[in-house]
Design an enzyme around this catalytic site. Sequence first.
Site, PDB file in Angstrom:
ATOM      1  N   HIS A 142       0.813  -1.298   0.103  1.00  9.45           N
ATOM      2  CA  HIS A 142      -0.060  -0.039  -0.056  1.00  9.45           C
ATOM      3  C   HIS A 142       0.880   1.282  -0.020  1.00  9.45           C
ATOM      4  O   HIS A 142       1.958   0.988   0.531  1.00  9.45           O
ATOM      5  CB  HIS A 142      -1.135   0.024   1.347  1.00  9.45           C
ATOM      6  CG  HIS A 142      -1.997   0.913   1.063  1.00  9.45           C
ATOM      7  ND1 HIS A 142      -1.749   2.374   1.515  1.00  9.45           N
ATOM      8  CD2 HIS A 142      -3.292   1.161   0.737  1.00  9.45           C
ATOM      9  CE1 HIS A 142      -2.839   3.158   1.182  1.00  9.45           C
ATOM     10  NE2 HIS A 142      -3.987   2.303   0.984  1.00  9.45           N
ATOM     11  N   GLU A 149      -4.462   1.949  -7.204  1.00  4.18           N
ATOM     12  CA  GLU A 149      -4.708   3.048  -6.365  1.00  4.18           C
ATOM     13  C   GLU A 149      -3.841   4.206  -6.629  1.00  4.18           C
ATOM     14  O   GLU A 149      -2.760   4.524  -6.058  1.00  4.18           O
ATOM     15  CB  GLU A 149      -4.733   2.690  -4.783  1.00  4.18           C
ATOM     16  CG  GLU A 149      -5.535   1.544  -4.301  1.00  4.18           C
ATOM     17  CD  GLU A 149      -5.722   1.374  -2.832  1.00  4.18           C
ATOM     18  OE1 GLU A 149      -6.829   1.764  -2.498  1.00  4.18           O
ATOM     19  OE2 GLU A 149      -4.813   1.550  -2.178  1.00  4.18           O
TER      20      GLU A 149
HETATM   21  P1  PGA Z   1      -9.577   6.014   0.360  1.00  2.26           P
HETATM   22  O1  PGA Z   1      -8.461   5.076   0.766  1.00  2.26           O
HETATM   23  O2  PGA Z   1     -10.926   5.321  -0.016  1.00  2.26           O
HETATM   24  O3  PGA Z   1      -9.982   6.751   1.635  1.00  2.26           O
HETATM   25  O4  PGA Z   1      -9.144   6.978  -0.541  1.00  2.26           O
HETATM   26  C1  PGA Z   1      -8.193   3.952  -0.416  1.00  2.26           C
HETATM   27  C2  PGA Z   1      -7.063   3.226   0.166  1.00  2.26           C
HETATM   28  O5  PGA Z   1      -5.914   3.837   0.559  1.00  2.26           O
HETATM   29  O6  PGA Z   1      -6.826   2.147   0.132  1.00  2.26           O
END
Ligand code: PGA
Length: 222
Positions: A81, A145
């Site tokens: 992540h 992401e």
């Molecule tokens: P968010 O985070 O939905 O708050 O943007 C997503 C993540 O970091 O997995």
Amino acid sequence: MIFLNWKANGSKELAEQYNEIAIPQHKVVPLVPMPFVSMLDANKFEIGTQDVSLFPKGAYTGEVTAEILAEFGVKYCLVGHSERRHYMHENNDIISKKIQRLLSHQITPILCVGENSLDRANKTHFEVLKKQMEAFVADCIVAYEPMWAIGTGSTPTNHEIDDVINWIKQQYEQSYNDPKVLYGGSVSAKNIATLVKTKADGILVGGVSLKPDEIMEITKHF
Ligand code: PGA
């Protein structure tokens, strides 16, 4: 597939709320801080966590190993992540070791990849993604992401998301048999109707995971 990244948030109360609301069985996978793993109703949820030790079991004080996660029935675990890449300086070498630890205990790794806003502005995002995808192996799920979408309320256009998903699928489908790709970054009840039209196989929700009612709304689109 709807994955909920609680991050370092949550409470016993939140776990209880999830156990009580009428989410259809196995539609949602909460990725929770370790102490909450055994609180969630295993008949209703497959459970995941957000990190694993790169070490096997042994004298590694403070670590939570893949053996321990497996013993608690954990089925999925995030790796790489962007918050861990940033705060814990996790690199591909560490991420690859964690993926191996998870796979050796039949836990599915969710490899998070995503460019920052500068990479996007300079159109170097595919170079960045290619480097991050070096840690990818068969049986991983990928979560795209973009860092600039995490916690910001902005999301890429569906075209931008599909561009990346198509690229990942084209690069890896021959060797890895149709890799599953999630989209994550500011997913909410407001934008889910648009986001479900992308080619993503599912979503990874962060902040909104702390609002079970909004998650209920989101599940209606799946
Ligand atoms: P968010 O985070 O939905 O708050 O943007 C997503 C993540 O970091 O997995």
